[in-house]
Design an enzyme around this catalytic site. Structure first.
Site, mmCIF file in Angstrom:
data_model
loop_
_atom_site.group_PDB
_atom_site.id
_atom_site.type_symbol
_atom_site.label_atom_id
_atom_site.label_comp_id
_atom_site.label_asym_id
_atom_site.label_seq_id
_atom_site.Cartn_x
_atom_site.Cartn_y
_atom_site.Cartn_z
ATOM 1 N N HIS A 404 0.852 -1.190 0.000
ATOM 2 C CA HIS A 404 0.000 0.000 0.000
ATOM 3 C C HIS A 404 0.884 1.235 0.000
ATOM 4 C CE1 HIS A 404 -3.476 -2.283 2.256
ATOM 5 N NE2 HIS A 404 -3.387 -2.642 0.982
ATOM 6 N N GLU A 498 17.780 1.012 -1.494
ATOM 7 C CA GLU A 498 17.312 1.618 -2.746
ATOM 8 C C GLU A 498 18.168 2.811 -3.180
ATOM 9 O OE1 GLU A 498 13.553 2.068 -0.831
ATOM 10 O OE2 GLU A 498 13.630 4.239 -0.864
HETATM 11 C C1 NOJ Z 1 9.823 4.061 -1.065
HETATM 12 C C2 NOJ Z 1 10.106 2.758 -0.396
HETATM 13 O O1 NOJ Z 1 11.152 2.905 0.532
HETATM 14 C C3 NOJ Z 1 10.444 1.755 -1.457
HETATM 15 O O2 NOJ Z 1 10.832 0.536 -0.862
HETATM 16 C C4 NOJ Z 1 9.271 1.578 -2.370
HETATM 17 O O3 NOJ Z 1 9.623 0.725 -3.423
HETATM 18 C C5 NOJ Z 1 8.797 2.900 -2.946
HETATM 19 N N1 NOJ Z 1 8.676 3.886 -1.932
HETATM 20 C C6 NOJ Z 1 7.456 2.759 -3.622
HETATM 21 O O4 NOJ Z 1 6.440 2.610 -2.686
HETATM 22 CA CA CA Z 2 12.094 5.126 1.393
#
Ligand code: NOJ
Ligand code: CA
Length: 692
Positions: A404, A498
Site C-alpha cells: 500500500h 534503494e
Molecule cells: C519508497 C520505499 O522505501 C520503497 O521501498 C518503495 O519501493 C517505494 N517507496 C514505492 O512505494
Molecule cells: Ca524510502
C-alpha cells in the site's frame, strides 16, 4: 502473550508522599547494579533539574525540565515537590518474534509529584527509571481543573553534556530520516547543510537539530544514545543542538496548520526520554530499554505472523528496468512475473513475495500535488490477476506481502484502510508494506508530527483487527511500540538499499551499516532489503553501485535485526549462485542474540541463535577499512560440534575494485574454537553453524 511470560517478580516499595523543604535534593536513585545514579533537585524558585552520573562521573550535567504551554505562563519554576514514590521492578516477558525470546525488564523508579506554588497551581509528575543500561524519564499530567485542553508550544527538556563528545547524527528533519550519518563533535554539528537534498521526495529541516537515536562516544570511551520510547499521541522529538554549550534541548516536530506542536487533554503522559549508557558499543545494541518502556502486548494471538525472508517485484523498479505504473509500457507487477517469483521462493526456503505496483494509480504518484483519492488499494492493473496470484502462492506455500503506497495521502488511506484490509483477509494475506512517499496530505503536516504519529498508530490498530502485520516505509521512528503492537514488524526510517540504485550522491558508503547498527537499529527492526549480488548494477545503472562486498551483503541478514528480510536482488543473480545458500539457510527469528565485537561506524559482529533449534548464524561487517577479526565461540554449548559454512571476502576483494570476490569454506566449530577472519575494505562475512 502467555500467562507464563507475564510478571515473574515485582517488588513495590512505596515511600509515603513526603512534603519537602527548599532547596530540595532528593536522595539518589540508583540503577539496579548501582553504577548509574540520578540527581533530581529543585533549587528555590528555579526549574526542576536532573543530572546523571555513571560510576560517579557526570554523564548529563544539571539540566532543566519544563514546558511552554499556549496561553499560559511557562511551567518551569515556583514548584514544590508534593510526593515521592519509589518502585523496584524486575520482570521477564517474551517476544512473540524478534532478536531474542526472553526479555528481562529491571529498573528502579522514582516518581516525583510537583505542584506550582501560585496560580494556576498546575500539577505534574516526573517519572524516572534507572536501568543498568540507561535512564528514562517522562512527564505525567494528571486530570486537573487548571489544565484541561493543553496545547504544547514546546517541551523544554535539556540534556547538558559533560564534554564535546563524538556524535553519529542525522539532521532533525521533520519529514524523513533517509539521510547519511555524519560523524562530528557536538560543537561541529551543522544540520542545516543537509537542506535541499536532491534525492528526497520530501524534507524539512527548520533548525540545527538532530534526529534520534543519536549515538555519542565520550573521550573516556563511554557510549551514549539518546532516543525516545513509547511515542503515542504526541509529536516526535528532535534534539536542538547548542554547539557552544555542548547541550541538546528537545524540539518537537510541529505543523504549519497551527502554532502549537502537540494538542492533548489531561490526563496524559509524554513519551519516555531515554539515555542509554554503556561501557562499550556492543552494549548499546544489546540493551532492551526502549522496548521495555512500552506497555505489554494488546494482541493476544500473534501466531498468524511468521517471520520470513521474501523476494519481490521491487528492485526491478529501482533499477528502472520495470515500473510501478502501466503507462510506461514496462509494468513490473504482472501475473506471470509474480508466479515466476513464487516458484523461485518456494524452491529456495523463502516464505514471502512482495509485489509493488499491482494496483492502479501509479501514473499519478511522485510529483503530483493532488494525490488524495488516487490509490484505492483494491483495484489491480489489468495484467495482474490478484486472486490468481494469491491462489497460486497459497498452493506453493508462499505468502504474499501486500503493498500500500499511500503517497502520503493520509485521508484516502484512512478512508480505504478497512476495505483494503478486508480484501487482504479474504485473500489470506497477513502482511502489508505501507509507504508514505511525498509531502504529507493534508498540507502543512509533517511525517514526524503528532498528526502522523496518530495516523501510523491507527494503521497498526486497524491492521491488528484483521491479523495484519505492518512494515512501514517513510514511517515514524520506532520507539519500542512493537512490544504493545507486535504486528509492527519492521519499518524503514533510514537510507535503505534503494539509494544505491538511484541516488546522485554516490550511494550508501561502506560505513553506512556499521553506523546504522549502533544508531537507527537501537530503535527497532529495520526493513533494509539486503542481498544485492550484482554489486555494480551492470548493465542497468552506469553511475550507481552498492558500496560493499558481496560477503558484506550476506552478513546483513544477521547484523540487521528484522523479522522480515528481503532477498532484494533480481532472482537471476541468485539462481545457481553458491553464496545464495546462506540466504536460503539463514533464520529470521531468534532465541537469543550476542554482539561479539564492534565499534560505532567501524565494524560489528553479531551472533544469533535460531529460535527452536540449536543453530547459530553470525554476521560481521566492516567500513571502508579492511580488518582482521578473531571470532571466539564460547557462547556455544560445550562439547557440541557444529558444521560451519563460512562465506567471506576473497583475499583480493574490495568494495569498489573487486566486490564480488568471495570464498566459501566448510569448517568444524566447537565452543573452544577460535576463527581468524579477514574482512576486505567494505567487506564482511557470514557464518552458519548447524549443530551435528
Ligand atoms: C519508497 C520505499 O522505501 C520503497 O521501498 C518503495 O519501493 C517505494 N517507496 C514505492 O512505494
Ligand atoms: Ca524510502
Amino acid at each position: 502473550m502467555s500467562k507464563r511470560s507475564l510478571l515473574l517478580f515485582m517488588v513495590v516499595v512505596l515511600l509515603a508522599g513526603a512534603c519537602m523543604k527548599k532547596p530540595v535534593q532528593l536522595e539518589d536513585l540508583k540503577s539496579p547494579d548501582g553504577q548509574l545514579s540520578l540527581d533530581f533537585k529543585i533549587v528555590g524558585n528555579e526549574a526542576p533539574t536532573y543530572a546523571l552520573l555513571y560510576n560517579g562521573k557526570s554523564v548529563i550535567q544539571e539540566s532543566e525540565l519544563g514546558f511552554l504551554i499556549k496561553g499560559q505562563q511557562e511551567l518551569a519554576g515556583n514548584i514544590d515537590i508534593v510526593s515521592v514514590d519509589k518502585e523496584v521492578v524486575k520482570e521477564n516477558w517474551e517476544m512473540p518474534w524478534g532478536e531474542k525470546r526472553e526479555v528481562s525488564n529491571e529498573y528502579n523508579q522514582l516518581k516525583v509529584g510537583l505542584k506550582e506554588r501560585k496560580a494556576p497551581g498546575r500539577s505534574l509528575f516526573i517519572v524516572f527509571r534507572l536501568f543498568d543500561d540507561g535512564l528514562a524519564f517522562r512527564y505525567e499530567f494528571p486530570e486537573q481543573d487548571s489544565l484541561k485542553d493543553v496545547f504544547i508550544l514546546e517541551e523544554n527538556t535539556e540534556f547538558n553534556l559533560s564534554g564535546d563528545h563524538k556524535c553519529f547524527w542525522i539532521p532533525g528533519d521533520w519529514d524523513i530520516y533517509e539521510h547519511l550519518y555524519n560523524t562530528s563533535k557536538i560543537s561541529e554539528i551543522d544540520a542545516i547543510k543537509y537542506r535541499n537534498h536532491n534525492s528526497l521526495a520530501q524534507t524539512h529541516i527548520p533548525n540545527n537539530a538532530v534526529n534520534t537515536p543519536l549515538t555519542l562516544i565520550t573521550d573516556d570511551g563511554l557510549h551514549l544514545s539518546f532516543h525516545e520510547a513509547n511515542l503515542s499521541n504526541y509529536s516526535g522529538m528532535t534534539l536542538q543542538v547548542d554547539t557552544a554549550n555542548l547541550a541538546f534541548k528537545s524540539c518537537l516536530v510541529g505543523s504549519d496548520n497551527h502554532d502549537y506542536k502537540v494538542a492533548v487533554q489531561t490526563p496524559f503522559v509524554t513519551p519516555w526520554r531515554t539515555i542509554q549508557v554503556s561501557d562499550d558499543a556492543a552494549g548499546l545494541i544489546e540493551s532492551d530499554m526502549i522496548v521495555n518502556l512500552n506497555e505489554p502486548s494488546v494482541i493476544e494471538d500473534m501466531s498468524w505472523f511468521e517471520p520470513m525472508k521474501y523476494v519481490g517485484i521491487w528492485w526491478d523498479m529501482h533499477l528502472e528496468t520495470k515500473s510501478w505504473d502501466m503507462a510506461s509500457g514496462k509494468h513490473g507487477a504482472t501475473t506471470e512475473y509474480a508466479k515466476e517469483l513464487i516458484d523461485f521462493a518456494a524452491a529456495h526456503n523463502i516464505k514471502g513475495l512482495l509485489v509493488e505496483g499491482w494496483n492502479t494509480g501509479w501514473e499519478h504518484w511522485i510529483g503530483f500535488e493532488d494525490r488524495e483519492g488516487v490509490f484505492d488499494f483494491v483495484t489491480p492493473y489489468p495484467d495482474y490477476d490478484l486472486e490468481e496470484v494469491a491462489r497460486y502462492a497459497k498452493e506453493k506455500g508462499v505468502e504474499i506481502i501486500m503493498h500500500h503506497e499511500t503517497s502520503a495521502a493520509t485521508e484516502t488511506y484512512t478512508k480505504q484502510m478497512d476495505t483494503a484490509f478486508k480484501l487482504m483477509k479474504s485473500l489470506g494475506i497477513n502482511a502489508v508494506k505501507t509507504g508514505y512517499v511525498g509531502k504529507i496530505l493534508p498540507k502543512g503536516e509533517y511525517h514526524h508530527g503528532q498528526y502522523m504519529v496518530e495516523h501510523y498508530e491507527s494503521v497498526l490498530k486497524n491492521a491488528a483487527k484483521y491479523n495484519i502485520a505492518v512494515n512501514a516505509h517513510e514511517p515514524i521512528k520506532a520507539t519500542g511500540k512493537r512490544r504493545t503492537y507486535p504486528n509492527a514488524i519492521a519499518r524503514e526510517g533510514l537510507r535503505g538499499q534503494e539509494f544505491n540504485a538511484w541516488s546522485q550522491d554516490g550511494g550508501n558508503p561502506p560505513e553506512h551499516l556499521p553506523i546504522i547498527a549502533f544508531t537507527r537499529m537501537l530503535a527497532g527492526p529495520i526493513d533494509f532489503t539486503p542481498g544485492i549480488f550484482n554489486i555494480k548494477l551492470d548493465p542497468y545503472k552506469a553511475n550507481n553501485q552498492v558500496n560493499t562486498t558481496l560477503a558484506h551483503q550476506l552478513a546483513l541478514y544477521v547484523v540487521i535485526n528484522s523479522p522480515v528480510q528481503m532477498a532484494a536482488d533480481l532472482i537471476k543473480y541468485y539462481d545457481g549462485h553458491p553464496a545464495f545458500q546462506f540466504i536460503e539457510d539463514v533464520a529470521v527469528n531468534w532465541e537469543q542474540s550476542k554482539v561479539l565485537n564492534g565499534e560505532v561506524g567501524d565494524f560489528v559482529t553479531i551472533a544469533r541463535q535460531e529460535r527452536g533449534t540449536n543453530n547459530w548464524f553470525i554476521g560481521g561487517i566492516t567500513d571502508e577499512n579492511e580488518r582482521d577479526l578473531e571470532i571466539k565461540f564460547d557462547f556455544l554449548p560445550k562439547g557440541k560440534s557444529y558444521n560451519a559454512t563460512l562465506y567471506c571476502d576473497a583475499a583480493d576483494a574490495h568494495w569498489d575494485r573487486n566486490p564480488q570476490a568471495y570464498e566459501i569454506k566448510e569448517l568444524e566449530i566447537m565452543s573452544n574454537s577460535v576463527l581468524p577472519i579477514h574482512l576486505a575494505p567494505g567487506g564482511g562475512f557470514a557464518l552458519s553453524l548447524i549443530q551435528k
